[in-house]
Design a protein around this motif. Sequence first.
Motif, PDB file in Angstrom:
ATOM      1  N   GLU A  93      -3.830  -2.807   4.474  1.00 55.13           N
ATOM      2  CA  GLU A  93      -4.616  -1.987   3.952  1.00 55.13           C
ATOM      3  C   GLU A  93      -4.082  -0.956   2.937  1.00 55.13           C
ATOM      4  O   GLU A  93      -4.295  -0.832   1.828  1.00 55.13           O
ATOM      5  CB  GLU A  93      -5.510  -1.357   4.871  1.00 55.13           C
ATOM      6  N   LEU A  94      -2.916  -0.593   3.781  1.00 58.19           N
ATOM      7  CA  LEU A  94      -2.123   0.214   2.535  1.00 58.19           C
ATOM      8  C   LEU A  94      -1.509  -0.379   1.382  1.00 58.19           C
ATOM      9  O   LEU A  94      -1.387   0.293   0.631  1.00 58.19           O
ATOM     10  CB  LEU A  94      -0.900   1.083   3.367  1.00 58.19           C
ATOM     11  N   ALA A  95      -1.083  -1.419   1.537  1.00 62.22           N
ATOM     12  CA  ALA A  95      -0.479  -2.258   0.388  1.00 62.22           C
ATOM     13  C   ALA A  95      -1.513  -2.457  -0.491  1.00 62.22           C
ATOM     14  O   ALA A  95      -1.277  -2.342  -1.644  1.00 62.22           O
ATOM     15  CB  ALA A  95      -0.207  -3.659   0.822  1.00 62.22           C
ATOM     16  N   ALA A  96      -2.786  -2.631  -0.396  1.00 61.92           N
ATOM     17  CA  ALA A  96      -3.854  -2.968  -1.199  1.00 61.92           C
ATOM     18  C   ALA A  96      -3.898  -1.340  -1.870  1.00 61.92           C
ATOM     19  O   ALA A  96      -4.404  -1.591  -3.258  1.00 61.92           O
ATOM     20  CB  ALA A  96      -5.098  -3.268  -0.619  1.00 61.92           C
ATOM     21  N   TYR A  97      -4.079  -0.536  -1.272  1.00 62.10           N
ATOM     22  CA  TYR A  97      -4.388   0.982  -2.266  1.00 62.10           C
ATOM     23  C   TYR A  97      -3.028   1.135  -2.864  1.00 62.10           C
ATOM     24  O   TYR A  97      -3.276   1.669  -4.012  1.00 62.10           O
ATOM     25  CB  TYR A  97      -4.449   1.936  -0.899  1.00 62.10           C
ATOM     26  N   ARG A  98      -1.823   1.001  -2.541  1.00 59.16           N
ATOM     27  CA  ARG A  98      -0.918   1.164  -3.263  1.00 59.16           C
ATOM     28  C   ARG A  98      -0.733   0.473  -4.565  1.00 59.16           C
ATOM     29  O   ARG A  98      -0.330   0.654  -5.630  1.00 59.16           O
ATOM     30  CB  ARG A  98       0.455   0.787  -2.432  1.00 59.16           C
TER      31      ARG A  98
END
Length: 502
Positions: A167-172
Amino acid sequence: MASIALEPAGTAVAAATTKSETPYTSLAEANDSDQEHQNQDRAAYVAGRGRVKRRWYQWYADTDSRAERKLLVKMDLLILTYAFLGFWAKYIDNGNLTNAYVSGMKEDLGFNGNQLVQLQTIYTVAYTVFMIPLTLLAAKYRFVIPACDLLWGIFTLLQYRVTSFGELAAYRFMVGAFESVYFTSIHYVLGSWYRSDELGRRAGIFYLSTGVGLMSTGFMASGVVLHLDGVHGLAGWRWLFIVCSVATIPIALIGFILFPSTPDKTKTWFLTKEEKDLARHRMARIGGKPPTGFSGWNTIRRFFGRWHFWALVLFQLPWGWSSSASSNGAYTLWIKSLKKYDTSEVNLLSTINPGVGIFFVWFYSFLSDALQTRMPIIVGQCLFQFVMQFAFVIWKSPTTYKWAALSTGYGQVGVSPLVYSWANEICREDAEERAFVIGSMLAISNAFSAWIPLLVWATKEAPRYQKGYIFSQVNIVLFAFTTIALWWWDRRDQRRALAKSA
């Protein structure tokens, strides 16, 4: 560079009067291929690269009229205020990822191995892929920059709620995509309003925001983790993303109101019609032209058929790689490895590098306008950085030597205003090429940066990073050589243009 003896740009050259003023006022004449017009345009361009009479401490040139000085004040307030604030917020976001990582995010989300550098790589991929198209789009439409600013603020906010690496990778990825337009497009805008003798210090003021932003994120991380950890059931590292977004979103809204875009399409009510005409005239007088539109493969061939693209990209590449330690968290992880400081103190000490870097950015950018040259300043900084960074190449160096290297390491980053101001000057005669080349310089550098850190700056090798520091040293030497080569090529081009226009 500006070492060829020419008539000052503040006083229009005789050959570039009526006809050379028309590129901003008449698109048809901008496309005129008549040889006489081309010679006049080249004469204006070469004159714009000449020395302008001013003392190092003067904000205005001696030849600037009262109307020009009033216009410059307004331009500085409208452009630099928004440019500084927006890039400050961007660098808070960049620094927040590392600060969140060392402030509990790693443990809370169960990170392992190289997942921090993988997040940085995902951001870099998006930043690289979207940079050139969004920069070209910003050259055409007024509100692209503040719109992207708003969207990256929203995705920065969403990072507070992450529960997994994916999820964090998608936002980044989304943050990287929307942030990609800002740096290159702001430089394009600066080059559309300011002369060569005015450009370095404005680019420097813009870039000061990087040091202030990285300092701010250290102080902010320390305060947020200390005072907000556990508030409303949220860990301190989650509050870092919330606070960052609270800074970013209002700045984007300011951009919709204040930011004037470029002289050819500005609609701002803060400038009078006469001032807008004067801004266009100032650029036409030094060979500057507005976008003329794309014509398919002809435009692409124009971009790649000149030496500008190839020389400036090769100039940019080693510079980006020579300053990696100041931007990838290597210094912060070395401080943490000393095991002498708690999390709050590590965050505070991480502000030393960008804090001292503020001086380098200010000094180099103002010095370049005072000397009206870029090359010797860049080469001198390369020599200084090469000596200082040996503290980390030779790992058994005294700790005080390492602290000195950490404190001055941002000087290599601090030549950024000179790098992009120089590119703006070289490509001034073609607006689309200027946007494309400036975007390509950073995009191609980042394309390599998407995978090179996995090889030479692997997280598991922290804080030693032997391969990373040696790699940086090699690129410091290469950057010095490419700087000298670009200086020679630029001087040759000016000499040829001067002979042709004569």
